[in-house]
Every structure is written in C-alpha cells, then in structure tokens.
Write an enzyme that holds these catalytic residues in place. Structure first.
Site, PDB file in Angstrom:
ATOM      1  N   HIS A  20      20.290  83.610 -18.847  1.00  0.00           N
ATOM      2  CA  HIS A  20      20.534  83.237 -20.238  1.00  0.00           C
ATOM      3  C   HIS A  20      19.248  82.652 -20.815  1.00  0.00           C
ATOM      4  O   HIS A  20      18.857  81.537 -20.454  1.00  0.00           O
ATOM      5  CB  HIS A  20      21.688  82.211 -20.239  1.00  0.00           C
ATOM      6  CG  HIS A  20      21.998  81.624 -21.578  1.00  0.00           C
ATOM      7  ND1 HIS A  20      22.779  80.496 -21.717  1.00  0.00           N
ATOM      8  CD2 HIS A  20      21.654  81.990 -22.835  1.00  0.00           C
ATOM      9  CE1 HIS A  20      22.905  80.200 -22.994  1.00  0.00           C
ATOM     10  NE2 HIS A  20      22.228  81.086 -23.696  1.00  0.00           N
ATOM     11  N   MET A  32      28.646  80.566 -26.985  1.00  0.00           N
ATOM     12  CA  MET A  32      28.294  79.188 -26.625  1.00  0.00           C
ATOM     13  C   MET A  32      29.421  78.262 -27.091  1.00  0.00           C
ATOM     14  O   MET A  32      29.745  78.217 -28.281  1.00  0.00           O
ATOM     15  CB  MET A  32      26.974  78.765 -27.288  1.00  0.00           C
ATOM     16  CG  MET A  32      25.740  79.482 -26.763  1.00  0.00           C
ATOM     17  SD  MET A  32      25.551  79.435 -24.966  1.00  0.00           S
ATOM     18  CE  MET A  32      25.553  77.679 -24.643  1.00  0.00           C
ATOM     19  N   GLY A  68      21.293  73.859 -24.768  1.00  0.00           N
ATOM     20  CA  GLY A  68      20.166  72.969 -24.477  1.00  0.00           C
ATOM     21  C   GLY A  68      20.446  72.002 -23.340  1.00  0.00           C
ATOM     22  O   GLY A  68      19.517  71.562 -22.666  1.00  0.00           O
ATOM     23  N   PHE A  69      21.710  71.678 -23.150  1.00  0.00           N
ATOM     24  CA  PHE A  69      22.035  70.670 -22.142  1.00  0.00           C
ATOM     25  C   PHE A  69      23.344  71.010 -21.440  1.00  0.00           C
ATOM     26  O   PHE A  69      24.267  71.536 -22.069  1.00  0.00           O
ATOM     27  CB  PHE A  69      22.170  69.287 -22.792  1.00  0.00           C
ATOM     28  CG  PHE A  69      20.931  68.855 -23.519  1.00  0.00           C
ATOM     29  CD1 PHE A  69      19.901  68.199 -22.844  1.00  0.00           C
ATOM     30  CD2 PHE A  69      20.766  69.148 -24.864  1.00  0.00           C
ATOM     31  CE1 PHE A  69      18.742  67.838 -23.515  1.00  0.00           C
ATOM     32  CE2 PHE A  69      19.608  68.784 -25.542  1.00  0.00           C
ATOM     33  CZ  PHE A  69      18.590  68.124 -24.871  1.00  0.00           C
ATOM     34  N   MET A 119      15.108  77.619 -20.730  1.00  0.00           N
ATOM     35  CA  MET A 119      14.924  76.959 -22.038  1.00  0.00           C
ATOM     36  C   MET A 119      13.442  76.699 -22.288  1.00  0.00           C
ATOM     37  O   MET A 119      12.737  76.299 -21.361  1.00  0.00           O
ATOM     38  CB  MET A 119      15.661  75.618 -22.041  1.00  0.00           C
ATOM     39  CG  MET A 119      17.108  75.706 -21.661  1.00  0.00           C
ATOM     40  SD  MET A 119      17.832  74.050 -21.624  1.00  0.00           S
ATOM     41  CE  MET A 119      19.481  74.439 -21.036  1.00  0.00           C
ATOM     42  N   HIS A 175      24.590  81.905 -12.883  1.00  0.00           N
ATOM     43  CA  HIS A 175      24.168  81.785 -14.280  1.00  0.00           C
ATOM     44  C   HIS A 175      22.898  80.934 -14.301  1.00  0.00           C
ATOM     45  O   HIS A 175      22.880  79.798 -13.813  1.00  0.00           O
ATOM     46  CB  HIS A 175      25.269  81.133 -15.111  1.00  0.00           C
ATOM     47  CG  HIS A 175      24.945  81.052 -16.572  1.00  0.00           C
ATOM     48  ND1 HIS A 175      25.134  82.101 -17.440  1.00  0.00           N
ATOM     49  CD2 HIS A 175      24.427  80.035 -17.314  1.00  0.00           C
ATOM     50  CE1 HIS A 175      24.758  81.740 -18.662  1.00  0.00           C
ATOM     51  NE2 HIS A 175      24.323  80.492 -18.608  1.00  0.00           N
ATOM     52  N   ASP A 218      19.846  79.333 -16.620  1.00  0.00           N
ATOM     53  CA  ASP A 218      19.479  78.939 -17.985  1.00  0.00           C
ATOM     54  C   ASP A 218      17.978  78.711 -18.100  1.00  0.00           C
ATOM     55  O   ASP A 218      17.430  77.812 -17.449  1.00  0.00           O
ATOM     56  CB  ASP A 218      20.198  77.634 -18.352  1.00  0.00           C
ATOM     57  CG  ASP A 218      21.688  77.844 -18.504  1.00  0.00           C
ATOM     58  OD1 ASP A 218      22.082  78.694 -19.319  1.00  0.00           O
ATOM     59  OD2 ASP A 218      22.462  77.164 -17.797  1.00  0.00           O
ATOM     60  N   MET A 271      17.196  80.931 -23.534  1.00  0.00           N
ATOM     61  CA  MET A 271      17.228  80.116 -24.750  1.00  0.00           C
ATOM     62  C   MET A 271      15.786  79.909 -25.174  1.00  0.00           C
ATOM     63  O   MET A 271      15.233  78.798 -25.076  1.00  0.00           O
ATOM     64  CB  MET A 271      17.957  78.790 -24.465  1.00  0.00           C
ATOM     65  CG  MET A 271      19.463  78.966 -24.376  1.00  0.00           C
ATOM     66  SD  MET A 271      20.284  77.636 -23.489  1.00  0.00           S
ATOM     67  CE  MET A 271      20.118  78.254 -21.817  1.00  0.00           C
ATOM     68  N   ASP A 329      30.253  79.837 -22.323  1.00  0.00           N
ATOM     69  CA  ASP A 329      29.228  78.992 -21.711  1.00  0.00           C
ATOM     70  C   ASP A 329      29.208  77.603 -22.359  1.00  0.00           C
ATOM     71  O   ASP A 329      28.828  77.464 -23.527  1.00  0.00           O
ATOM     72  CB  ASP A 329      27.864  79.681 -21.866  1.00  0.00           C
ATOM     73  CG  ASP A 329      26.761  78.958 -21.108  1.00  0.00           C
ATOM     74  OD1 ASP A 329      27.070  78.028 -20.336  1.00  0.00           O
ATOM     75  OD2 ASP A 329      25.598  79.346 -21.289  1.00  0.00           O
ATOM     76  N   GLY A 330      29.606  76.599 -21.566  1.00  0.00           N
ATOM     77  CA  GLY A 330      29.516  75.215 -22.020  1.00  0.00           C
ATOM     78  C   GLY A 330      30.833  74.472 -21.964  1.00  0.00           C
ATOM     79  O   GLY A 330      31.803  74.877 -22.589  1.00  0.00           O
ATOM     80  N   GLY A 349      28.949  74.642 -15.152  1.00  0.00           N
ATOM     81  CA  GLY A 349      27.840  73.903 -14.556  1.00  0.00           C
ATOM     82  C   GLY A 349      28.304  72.592 -13.964  1.00  0.00           C
ATOM     83  O   GLY A 349      28.626  72.491 -12.775  1.00  0.00           O
ATOM     84  N   SER A 350      28.379  71.570 -14.815  1.00  0.00           N
ATOM     85  CA  SER A 350      28.735  70.222 -14.342  1.00  0.00           C
ATOM     86  C   SER A 350      30.071  70.206 -13.618  1.00  0.00           C
ATOM     87  O   SER A 350      30.214  69.515 -12.602  1.00  0.00           O
ATOM     88  CB  SER A 350      28.835  69.267 -15.527  1.00  0.00           C
ATOM     89  OG  SER A 350      27.719  69.414 -16.337  1.00  0.00           O
ATOM     90  N   SER A 382      26.617  77.541 -13.173  1.00  0.00           N
ATOM     91  CA  SER A 382      25.322  77.393 -13.839  1.00  0.00           C
ATOM     92  C   SER A 382      24.411  76.519 -12.988  1.00  0.00           C
ATOM     93  O   SER A 382      24.669  75.326 -12.789  1.00  0.00           O
ATOM     94  CB  SER A 382      25.501  76.759 -15.215  1.00  0.00           C
ATOM     95  OG  SER A 382      24.230  76.495 -15.757  1.00  0.00           O
TER      96      SER A 382
END
Ligand code: DX5
Ligand code: ZN
Length: 218
Positions: free
Chosen positions: A66, A137, A142-143, A37, A33, A35, A68, A175-176, A197-198, A8
């Site tokens: 994606h 999700m 959002g984060f 928002m 990916h 995102d 949002m 995702d997440g 992501g992270s 991500s």
C-alpha cells in the site's frame, strides 16, 4: 473465494521483524499488508525499500503493498522488482490514474487503488473495470491504531453495487481500525479483504487473534 485477512506489518515489532514475519507465515493469515509512507502524501514516514526487501526475503505469502506516496509511478518498477504481488496507489496521489494502473499491470502486479475516507467511491465509475482491488481507508492514512470510521459500511455497499453493476471482479479491501467488532459487518456489506494491524500485533496471542478473525468472516 474466502474472505482474506492481511496483517499490517506497520504494527509489528521492527526490532523483531523476522520473528513477526515468520509468525504471519505460520498463521491463518492470507496476505502481508505493507504500508509505505513518504511523509508528504501522509504526515508520517514508515519504512522503505531495504526493509521491504528483508520482509519479502522471509515472507511466504502474497505481498500486498500500500503506497501512501505522491507520484507513485516513479517507483512502480522498483516495487515489482522487490517482489510485490499487489501494488496499491492512492486515487488522491495520481493525476493519470488509468496510466498508473496500466503501468502496474505491465510489471506483472495486480493493481489496487486506495480511497481516503473523504473520497467518494463514485469517482471510480470509469476505472473500476481496470482495478483489481479497491482499498477503502477506514481511517485517515498515516498511522496505525486509529479508530474505525463508521461511514465505511456505506462506502462498502456503494462500491459493491458499482462492481456488480459493471460486472467486474474487483476485490474490496478495508484498511484501518479493523477488529472483531466490525469485521463481520464489513464482510456482510461486501468486503473481501480485511487489513488488521494493531488488533493483531498488540494482542497477547497474534496467531489466535488471526485465526479467530479469519474464522469470524468465513
Ligand atoms: C494506515 C495504514 C494501515 C494501518 C492499519 O495508514 O494504511 O494499513 O497499518 O493499522 P490498524 O489496523 O492499527 O488501524
Ligand atoms: Zn495500509
């Protein structure tokens, strides 16, 4: 089909975006990916079209976008023109989901539907045959950098059953909060695509992290 890894870009270093995009190109990752928002559907704003355009300019892999955002139909053509391959909208943001899916496909993209953690997979019983990918999700959207919600395993199993029952080939994306701690269990439950992501971008060696994650689930 092998299980896929989709880093991500939200967790990339935006001051070194080209460097990070090229790192993903060189890595064992399968997709990008992305995102988007709007600060309304989710309590955060990420980035918009000009940044996506520059990502696509350098990316050599599938663009998994994606959204949002509320009322995503307004921008379907724009995201197709920008080069997205898969466009995912939120179930909770679409009044006429079936129409939105047809619109996405009419622009030559694969159609994805994302479900918030509180949204039951059974709400897709009547549309699953029209959906190319369901994004579950596993955090509240959002984060980046949030903790994985354990109930996701159950949702993957239920969704897999629904897909098999209907005889369709819809992919399941998670995702997440994906890490090496949950990746294998997610794939064993039926997941096909893991967004990370992270876990990728905050690691010391992202190329190795991606390689190890991909090897773990294939
Ligand atoms: C969250 C985004 C995710 C996020 C994942 O709203 O949809 O794609 O970037 O980030 P991590 O892997 O850090 O949870
Ligand atoms: Zn996402």
């Amino acid at each position: 089909m092998p299980n896929l890894i989709a880093p991500s870009i939200l967790a990339a270093d935006f001051a070194n975006l080209q460097r990070d995009v090229e790192m993903v190109n060189r890595s064992d990752a399968d997709w990008f990916h992305i995102d988007i928002m709007d600060g309304v559907f989710v309590p955060n704003i990420s980035f918009g079209m000009p940044v996506l355009r520059d990502i696509v300019k350098h990316a050599t892999k599938t663009i998994d976008c994606h959204l949002m955002i509320i009322d995503p139909d307004r921008y379907v053509k724009t995201f197709a023109d920008l080069g997205c391959d898969i466009l995912t909208v939120h179930y909770e943001a679409c009044t006429h989901l079936h129409r939105t899916l047809q619109l996405i496909k009419s622009h030559g993209m694969k159609a994805g539907v994302a479900l918030n953690p509180h949204t039951s997979v059974h709400l897709l019983t009547d549309t699953i045959q029209d959906i190319d990918m369901v994004c579950l999700m596993s955090v509240n959207p959002g984060f980046g950098g949030q903790s994985f919600i354990e109930n996701t395993y159950d949702k993957v199993s239920q969704l897999k059953k629904l897909i098999e029952h209907k005889g369709c080939d819809t992919l399941i994306e998670i995702d997440g909060g994906v890490t090496n701690k949950n990746a294998k269990q997610l794939v064993d439950a039926g997941a096909d695509v893991l967004v990370a992501g992270s876990y990728v971008f905050k690691s010391d060696d992202a190329i190795t992290t991606i390689k190890d994650l991909r090897a773990m689930v294939n």
